[in-house]
Scaffold this motif. Structure first.
Motif, short mmCIF file in Angstrom:
data_model
loop_
_atom_site.label_atom_id
_atom_site.label_comp_id
_atom_site.label_asym_id
_atom_site.label_seq_id
_atom_site.Cartn_x
_atom_site.Cartn_y
_atom_site.Cartn_z
N LEU A 128 0.83 -1.21 0.00
CA LEU A 128 0.00 0.00 0.00
C LEU A 128 0.86 1.26 0.00
CD1 LEU A 128 -2.71 -1.03 2.63
CD2 LEU A 128 -2.91 -1.06 0.13
N HIS A 129 1.95 1.21 0.75
CA HIS A 129 2.88 2.33 0.82
C HIS A 129 3.39 2.67 -0.58
CE1 HIS A 129 6.05 4.64 3.09
NE2 HIS A 129 6.71 4.44 1.95
N HIS A 130 3.75 1.66 -1.35
CA HIS A 130 4.30 1.93 -2.68
C HIS A 130 3.21 2.23 -3.71
CE1 HIS A 130 8.61 1.67 -2.22
NE2 HIS A 130 8.31 0.99 -1.15
N PHE A 131 2.03 1.74 -3.47
CA PHE A 131 0.91 2.17 -4.30
C PHE A 131 0.68 3.67 -4.11
CE2 PHE A 131 -3.82 2.74 -4.64
CZ PHE A 131 -3.89 2.67 -6.03
N ALA A 132 0.80 4.15 -2.87
CA ALA A 132 0.64 5.59 -2.60
C ALA A 132 1.74 6.40 -3.28
CB ALA A 132 0.66 5.83 -1.08
N HIS A 133 2.98 5.92 -3.22
CA HIS A 133 4.07 6.60 -3.93
C HIS A 133 3.75 6.70 -5.43
CE1 HIS A 133 7.10 7.40 -0.98
NE2 HIS A 133 7.40 6.14 -0.71
N ALA A 134 3.29 5.60 -6.02
CA ALA A 134 3.00 5.58 -7.45
C ALA A 134 1.86 6.54 -7.79
CB ALA A 134 2.65 4.15 -7.89
N HIS A 135 0.84 6.57 -6.94
CA HIS A 135 -0.27 7.50 -7.14
C HIS A 135 0.23 8.94 -7.10
CE1 HIS A 135 -4.31 9.16 -6.96
NE2 HIS A 135 -3.94 9.85 -5.89
N ASN A 136 1.05 9.25 -6.09
CA ASN A 136 1.59 10.61 -5.99
C ASN A 136 2.37 10.98 -7.24
OD1 ASN A 136 0.55 11.06 -3.43
ND2 ASN A 136 2.43 10.50 -2.36
N ALA A 137 3.18 10.05 -7.73
CA ALA A 137 3.99 10.33 -8.91
C ALA A 137 3.12 10.63 -10.13
CB ALA A 137 4.92 9.16 -9.20
N GLU A 138 1.93 10.04 -10.18
CA GLU A 138 1.03 10.27 -11.31
C GLU A 138 0.28 11.59 -11.21
OE1 GLU A 138 -1.62 7.34 -12.79
OE2 GLU A 138 -0.34 5.66 -12.24
N VAL A 139 -0.13 11.96 -10.00
CA VAL A 139 -1.05 13.10 -9.87
C VAL A 139 -0.42 14.35 -9.28
CG1 VAL A 139 -3.00 11.51 -9.64
CG2 VAL A 139 -1.92 12.43 -7.58
N SER A 140 0.85 14.27 -8.83
CA SER A 140 1.50 15.44 -8.25
C SER A 140 2.92 15.57 -8.80
CB SER A 140 1.52 15.33 -6.72
OG SER A 140 2.37 14.29 -6.29
N SER A 141 3.71 16.43 -8.19
CA SER A 141 5.03 16.72 -8.73
C SER A 141 6.05 15.62 -8.49
CB SER A 141 5.56 18.03 -8.13
OG SER A 141 5.64 17.93 -6.71
N ASP A 142 5.83 14.78 -7.48
CA ASP A 142 6.77 13.70 -7.19
C ASP A 142 6.12 12.65 -6.30
OD1 ASP A 142 6.94 14.56 -4.44
OD2 ASP A 142 8.46 16.02 -5.02
N ALA A 143 6.87 11.61 -5.94
CA ALA A 143 6.33 10.49 -5.18
C ALA A 143 6.02 10.84 -3.73
CB ALA A 143 7.31 9.31 -5.22
N LEU A 144 6.48 12.02 -3.28
CA LEU A 144 6.19 12.48 -1.92
C LEU A 144 5.12 13.56 -1.91
CD1 LEU A 144 9.81 12.70 -0.42
CD2 LEU A 144 8.20 10.78 -0.35
N ALA A 145 4.38 13.67 -2.99
CA ALA A 145 3.29 14.64 -3.12
C ALA A 145 3.79 16.07 -2.96
CB ALA A 145 2.17 14.34 -2.11
N GLY A 146 5.03 16.32 -3.37
CA GLY A 146 5.58 17.66 -3.29
C GLY A 146 5.97 18.12 -1.91
N MET A 147 5.96 17.19 -0.95
CA MET A 147 6.25 17.54 0.46
C MET A 147 7.74 17.29 0.77
SD MET A 147 3.28 18.50 1.74
CE MET A 147 3.18 18.23 3.52
N ASP A 148 8.46 18.36 1.10
CA ASP A 148 9.83 18.19 1.58
C ASP A 148 9.84 18.40 3.09
OD1 ASP A 148 9.54 20.93 1.93
OD2 ASP A 148 10.96 21.47 0.35
#
Length: 276
Positions: free
Chosen positions: A247-267
């Motif tokens: 699930l963790h990596h599914f979330a990373h993949a989703h973020n990479a598709e719909v936002s700027s990066d796999a961390l949803a743009g959060m630094d």
């Protein structure tokens, strides 16, 4: 030196040593920790290992923004049999790296045959929480605070997903759903922390506990630890982690598709700001 090592009688002290970055864990630190733990395991004079953090904080988590971030650097792999992440792309890169450096290393350290004690002050957040959880006991200063805020990234918790076993299901959901910090006293009430002591007494209290444990036979300690760990695994800990890692990596993949990066743009800065 990202990690220091010393021996005090029968106690090995392994200290994270990036206080200027609140002991954020880059890969160099991870493999230095592994080297130090291995040294302690191989030393027949050592019976207990204490894990500490230099400075005001135990660990603010994984390094997602310091100048020493080394996500694209290769290291000799120790935890899993898989190819190097460097030079890969997308999910191939993330899965290979996080299976080794995050989940795999924590599982490896959980199986250290000697008792481990986390000595926690200040921040113990996300990846820092993972390090504390792999230890057998946690002694916390009254100023210690804990959190797993990564749901703010759209990710369902850190890679070493021990929350339901360390906190209980209801507390785990509260911690994840809110992303809020919880105090050392609250962690003690939930059964996650072994002892809470004044900051000025943290070191003395930790080494007093470690000293009591060193009086026990080494092999008996190793078997007792394995007995509890095996029981936790029979209660679903290891299988649960495997399922949530997906699930963790599914979330990373989703973020990479719909936002700027796999961390949803959060630094690191954005996460700190969102945490208030």
């Amino acid at each position: 030196m990202t990690v220091s090592y010393e021996r005090r009688d029968a106690v090995a002290v392994v200290t994270m040593n990036r206080p200027e970055y609140r002991n954020a864990q880059n890969s160099a630190m991870t493999y230095a920790l592994d080297e130090a733990f291995t040294r302690a395991v191989d030393d027949d004079e050592v019976k207990v290992i204490v894990l500490a953090g230099a400075g005001d904080h135990f660990s603010a988590g994984h390094d997602i923004g310091s100048p020493g971030r080394d996500v694209d650097t290769s290291f000799e792999r120790k935890a899993v049999m898989w190819w190097d992440h460097v030079g890969r792309e997308g999910g191939d890169l993330r899965f290979a790296r996080e299976m080794e450096v995050y989940l795999g290393m924590c599982r490896r350290w959980r199986e250290i045959p000697k008792p481990t004690i986390a000595m926690v002050q200040g921040a113990c957040v996300a990846g820092g929480l993972m390090l504390a959880w792999v230890c057998d006991l946690i002694v916390a200063a009254e100023d210690a605070f804990f959190a797993d805020p990564v749901v703010r990234m759209g990710i369902p918790g850190v890679e070493y997903f021990a929350h339901p076993w360390m906190l209980g299901p209801r507390a785990a959901k509260e911690v994840l759903f809110t992303g809020d910090r919880f105090s050392a006293q609250r962690a003690y009430e939930w059964g996650m922390v072994s002892r809470v002591v004044p900051r000025a007494e943290l070191e003395a209290s930790t080494f007093q506990l470690a000293g009591r444990i060193t009086a026990m036979p080494r092999f008996g300690l190793a078997l007792a630890k394995k007995a509890v760990n095996q029981s936790e695994d029979l209660m679903g800990l290891r299988a649960g982690m495997d399922s949530v890692f997906g699930l963790h990596h599914f979330a990373h993949a989703h973020n990479a598709e719909v936002s700027s990066d796999a961390l949803a743009g959060m630094d690191a800065r954005a996460m700190k700001k969102a945490s208030g």
